[in-house]
Design a protein around this motif. Structure first.
Motif, PDB file in Angstrom:
ATOM      1  N   ALA A  30      14.457  -2.446 -16.420  1.00 29.01           N
ATOM      2  CA  ALA A  30      13.829  -3.412 -15.332  1.00 29.01           C
ATOM      3  C   ALA A  30      14.846  -4.291 -14.849  1.00 29.01           C
ATOM      4  CB  ALA A  30      12.577  -4.366 -15.683  1.00 29.01           C
ATOM      5  N   ARG A  31      15.621  -5.050 -15.733  1.00 22.50           N
ATOM      6  CA  ARG A  31      16.656  -5.925 -15.399  1.00 22.50           C
ATOM      7  C   ARG A  31      17.977  -5.193 -14.722  1.00 22.50           C
ATOM      8  NH1 ARG A  31      19.196  -8.188 -20.792  1.00 22.50           N
ATOM      9  NH2 ARG A  31      20.757  -9.447 -19.146  1.00 22.50           N
ATOM     10  N   THR A  32      18.120  -3.875 -15.054  1.00 19.41           N
ATOM     11  CA  THR A  32      19.190  -3.294 -14.141  1.00 19.41           C
ATOM     12  C   THR A  32      18.483  -2.899 -12.867  1.00 19.41           C
ATOM     13  OG1 THR A  32      19.317  -2.081 -16.201  1.00 19.41           O
ATOM     14  CG2 THR A  32      20.668  -1.295 -14.364  1.00 19.41           C
ATOM     15  N   ALA A  33      17.371  -2.775 -12.734  1.00 18.23           N
ATOM     16  CA  ALA A  33      16.627  -2.760 -11.317  1.00 18.23           C
ATOM     17  C   ALA A  33      17.007  -3.770 -10.326  1.00 18.23           C
ATOM     18  CB  ALA A  33      15.161  -2.484 -11.474  1.00 18.23           C
ATOM     19  N   ILE A  34      17.041  -5.103 -11.086  1.00 18.14           N
ATOM     20  CA  ILE A  34      16.864  -6.163 -10.294  1.00 18.14           C
ATOM     21  C   ILE A  34      18.579  -6.130  -9.850  1.00 18.14           C
ATOM     22  CG2 ILE A  34      17.178  -8.614 -10.463  1.00 18.14           C
ATOM     23  CD1 ILE A  34      15.148  -8.605 -12.458  1.00 18.14           C
ATOM     24  N   ARG A  40      12.749   1.261  -8.696  1.00 18.75           N
ATOM     25  CA  ARG A  40      11.886   1.513  -9.887  1.00 18.75           C
ATOM     26  C   ARG A  40      12.538   1.852 -11.137  1.00 18.75           C
ATOM     27  NH1 ARG A  40       6.614   3.670  -8.991  1.00 18.75           N
ATOM     28  NH2 ARG A  40       5.987   3.433  -6.797  1.00 18.75           N
ATOM     29  N   ALA A  41      12.008   1.030 -12.194  1.00 19.10           N
ATOM     30  CA  ALA A  41      12.638   1.017 -13.424  1.00 19.10           C
ATOM     31  C   ALA A  41      11.752   2.216 -14.291  1.00 19.10           C
ATOM     32  CB  ALA A  41      12.627  -0.255 -14.134  1.00 19.10           C
ATOM     33  N   THR A  42      12.457   2.841 -15.020  1.00 19.53           N
ATOM     34  CA  THR A  42      11.725   3.481 -16.184  1.00 19.53           C
ATOM     35  C   THR A  42      11.464   3.248 -17.629  1.00 19.53           C
ATOM     36  OG1 THR A  42      14.134   4.668 -16.574  1.00 19.53           O
ATOM     37  CG2 THR A  42      12.595   5.892 -15.112  1.00 19.53           C
TER      38      THR A  42
END
Ligand code: 2AL
Length: 243
Positions: free
Chosen positions: A118-122, A141-143
């Motif tokens: 999720a932080r990488t999605a940001i 979208r994060a996995t």
């Protein structure tokens, strides 16, 4: 033509995977040289990881300049060090995130990105803003897969990725998916078949863009802010980077 593909993290299995993907799409006559930094994080999933790995990317660009590279690919979805890398060379330098975004807009009017944490999605959202692709992208979208889970043959990374891509396809009103990690490079065709829509993967996209630019004689402009850095002394452990 010689394209240097740099995996910015220090995981050799991922470097091999990225090199194989690049070689598979390269035109006859294109030589792929793949490398990773000597030092730095094993995976890149934060701003901190990106900052450290950017120095390693720049070291690889300096090596590439000595070896006569015709183009470079930065094969991490944060495109770490991209603009600094361009300052060090006249050759084109392509990041896999920007390559994926560009190609996705040419085959669909809306895409979603499916990435790791999720932080990488940001971080990917920051790139969409910076590059001007915000209005083309419906969702990032994060996995919740850490990058190195993509290197675990006993794990269920493919199923997690497929499930998130299916949600993107069914809920986002999109025409294409951009895969948000260099470590997903080997999963593209299987995903595209299972999903029934185009899946854009940045390593292959960047290699083909790098080939196109280099064959057109188009390289990084030295007019303006991407000119070579002004020579000056550097202190301490960066002393050999200065004049
Ligand atoms: C990445 C990538 O492509 N390689 C890595 O170490 N981290 N980016 C990402 N979004 O997971």
């Amino acid at each position: 033509m010689r394209i240097h593909v740099i995996n910015p993290n220090t995981t050799a299995s991922m470097t091999d995977k990225i090199g194989n993907c690049a070689s598979r799409v390269a035109a006859p006559g294109t030589e792929i040289h793949v490398s990773q930094p000597e030092s730095g994080p094993v995976s890149i999933e934060s701003h901190f990881d990106e900052a450290i790995s950017a120095v390693g990317v720049l070291e690889e660009i300096r090596r590439g300049e000595a070896l006569g590279a015709d183009a470079y690919v930065i094969a991490c979805f944060g495109d770490p060090g991209l603009l600094a890398a361009r300052e060090l060379t006249r050759a084109p330098v392509i990041g896999i995130a920007e390559a994926g975004f560009h190609l996705a807009t040419m085959i669909s009017t809306r895409f979603s990105v499916v990435t790791t944490l999720a932080r990488t999605a940001i971080i990917a959202e920051h790139l969409l803003d910076q590059y001007g692709f915000r209005h083309h992208c419906r969702q990032v979208r994060a996995t919740d897969l850490p990058v190195l889970e993509l290197e675990n043959p006993a794990g269920n990374a493919y199923q997690a990725l497929l499930a998130e891509c299916q949600r993107a396809r069914d809920e986002d009103g999109i025409g294409a998916i951009v895969l948000g990690c260099g470590g997903m490079a080997d999963l593209t065709e299987r995903l595209a078949q299972d999903l029934g829509l185009p899946v854009v993967e940045g390593v292959s996209a960047a290699v083909k863009l790098a080939e196109s630019l280099a064959s057109l004689g188009l390289g990084t402009s030295k007019h303006g802010d991407l000119a070579f850095p002004r020579p000056k002394p550097f202190a301490g452990k960066f002393a050999d980077w200065g004049e």
